[in-house]
Scaffold this motif. Structure first.
Motif, mmCIF file in Angstrom:
data_model
loop_
_atom_site.group_PDB
_atom_site.id
_atom_site.type_symbol
_atom_site.label_atom_id
_atom_site.label_comp_id
_atom_site.label_asym_id
_atom_site.label_seq_id
_atom_site.Cartn_x
_atom_site.Cartn_y
_atom_site.Cartn_z
ATOM 1 N N ASP A 99 0.819 -1.207 0.000
ATOM 2 C CA ASP A 99 0.000 0.000 0.000
ATOM 3 C C ASP A 99 0.854 1.258 0.000
ATOM 4 O O ASP A 99 0.509 2.248 -0.655
ATOM 5 N N ARG A 100 1.977 1.241 0.694
ATOM 6 C CA ARG A 100 2.852 2.420 0.679
ATOM 7 C C ARG A 100 3.386 2.683 -0.721
ATOM 8 O O ARG A 100 3.417 3.825 -1.194
ATOM 9 N N VAL A 101 3.801 1.624 -1.408
ATOM 10 C CA VAL A 101 4.331 1.785 -2.755
ATOM 11 C C VAL A 101 3.222 2.231 -3.714
ATOM 12 O O VAL A 101 3.416 3.129 -4.541
ATOM 13 N N ALA A 102 2.045 1.615 -3.593
ATOM 14 C CA ALA A 102 0.932 2.005 -4.451
ATOM 15 C C ALA A 102 0.519 3.450 -4.187
ATOM 16 O O ALA A 102 0.232 4.205 -5.133
ATOM 17 N N GLY A 103 0.504 3.852 -2.920
ATOM 18 C CA GLY A 103 0.147 5.230 -2.598
ATOM 19 C C GLY A 103 1.108 6.232 -3.227
ATOM 20 O O GLY A 103 0.685 7.278 -3.735
ATOM 21 N N TRP A 104 2.375 5.915 -3.208
ATOM 22 C CA TRP A 104 3.383 6.768 -3.845
ATOM 23 C C TRP A 104 3.115 6.870 -5.344
ATOM 24 O O TRP A 104 3.185 7.945 -5.938
ATOM 25 N N ASN A 105 2.766 5.752 -5.978
ATOM 26 C CA ASN A 105 2.475 5.750 -7.414
ATOM 27 C C ASN A 105 1.215 6.551 -7.732
ATOM 28 O O ASN A 105 1.181 7.308 -8.709
ATOM 29 N N TYR A 106 0.179 6.395 -6.908
ATOM 30 C CA TYR A 106 -1.051 7.166 -7.112
ATOM 31 C C TYR A 106 -0.794 8.661 -6.952
ATOM 32 O O TYR A 106 -1.285 9.478 -7.746
ATOM 33 N N ASP A 107 -0.049 9.033 -5.935
ATOM 34 C CA ASP A 107 0.192 10.459 -5.682
ATOM 35 C C ASP A 107 0.867 11.135 -6.864
ATOM 36 O O ASP A 107 0.575 12.288 -7.198
ATOM 37 N N ARG A 108 1.762 10.413 -7.502
ATOM 38 C CA ARG A 108 2.545 11.003 -8.600
ATOM 39 C C ARG A 108 2.005 10.650 -9.985
ATOM 40 O O ARG A 108 2.465 11.207 -10.981
#
Length: 248
Positions: free
Chosen positions: A18-27
């Motif tokens: 989820d942390r990695v996916a959240g970073w991808n979504y944010d950017r």
């Protein structure tokens, strides 16, 4: 010992992904192409979350070319996007109450140029209208109106949010009624069906329901079975999901 190991592994898997996916979504960096039973889609998820599930295959096979599909518990939109990809004339209403997840759902819909084919409703569905406390889990897929669901497998509550709740019967008065109804609401399926009694009786949609047994106390399927039986539906039970059709 085995339970502790499983909890540790689940915590690591959910937390890291989820942390990695959240970073991808944010950017909005990488929208990965995915093959689903409905067709090709792109999502900012970094693995094929739900895209190969048996319920999605069955759901896409059941949908007609111009059906209206209600996706209750849409999460980040894999089901909604797969259904919409299967035919340009299908319409999907995607219900997702978790505020952080709604943002990801919107991002994925925008990336797939859904236009007016997918309508996002950032509300929960239940037995009565109102506002309820929603528990945002540290494992986002477990987020729920039920604290017990949000804290399964070693998860904890990251935040609580007041979220509007609507009856599905009221929703169908404002938009086309569903031909197909998909429900994946972390053990709260019976409440959704109680708020959909008129819709089931009048419009007779096919129902696909994710059955959540693991990590939740008691048997939550009995109330679901009761609601469907009262609406004169026949249930075909799979290990992971139920399909219910109106009795001929």
């Amino acid at each position: 010992m085995l339970d502790r190991i499983r909890t540790w592994l689940e915590r690591r898997r959910y937390g890291t992904s989820d942390r990695v996916a959240g970073w991808n979504y944010d950017r909005r960096l990488l929208a990965v192409p995915r093959t689903t039973p409905g067709g090709r889609i792109r999502t900012y998820e970094l693995y094929n979350r739900h895209g190969r599930q048996a319920m999605l295959r069955a759901l896409c096979a059941r949908c007609g070319p111009d059906d209206v599909v209600y996706d209750v518990g849409a999460s980040v939109g894999v089901y909604a996007l797969a259904v919409a990809a299967g035919s340009p004339d299908r319409r999907v209403v995607a219900y997702e109450p978790a505020p952080p997840t709604v943002e990801r759902l919107q991002a994925n819909c925008e990336r797939n140029d859904c236009g007016d084919r997918v309508t996002i409703r950032p509300v929960g569905l239940g037995a009565t209208d109102g506002t309820r406390r929603f528990y945002v889990s540290t494992y986002p897929e477990l987020s729920s109106f039920d604290r017990e669901s949000a804290t399964r497998w070693g998860a904890s509550v990251a935040a609580t949010e007041p979220v509007p709740v609507r009856r599905l019967d009221d929703e169908t008065r404002d938009r086309p009624a569903p031909d197909v109804l998909k429900i994946d609401v972390e053990g709260a399926g019976a409440a959704v069906l109680r708020g959909a009694r008129e819709t089931l009786r009048t419009h007779r949609p096919a129902v696909f329901l994710e059955v959540h047994r693991e990590g939740l106390p008691g048997d939550r399927t009995a109330a679901i079975r009761e609601e469907l039986a009262a609406a004169d539906y026949v249930i075909d039970e799979d290990d992971r999901f139920w399909r219910a059709d109106p009795r001929a």
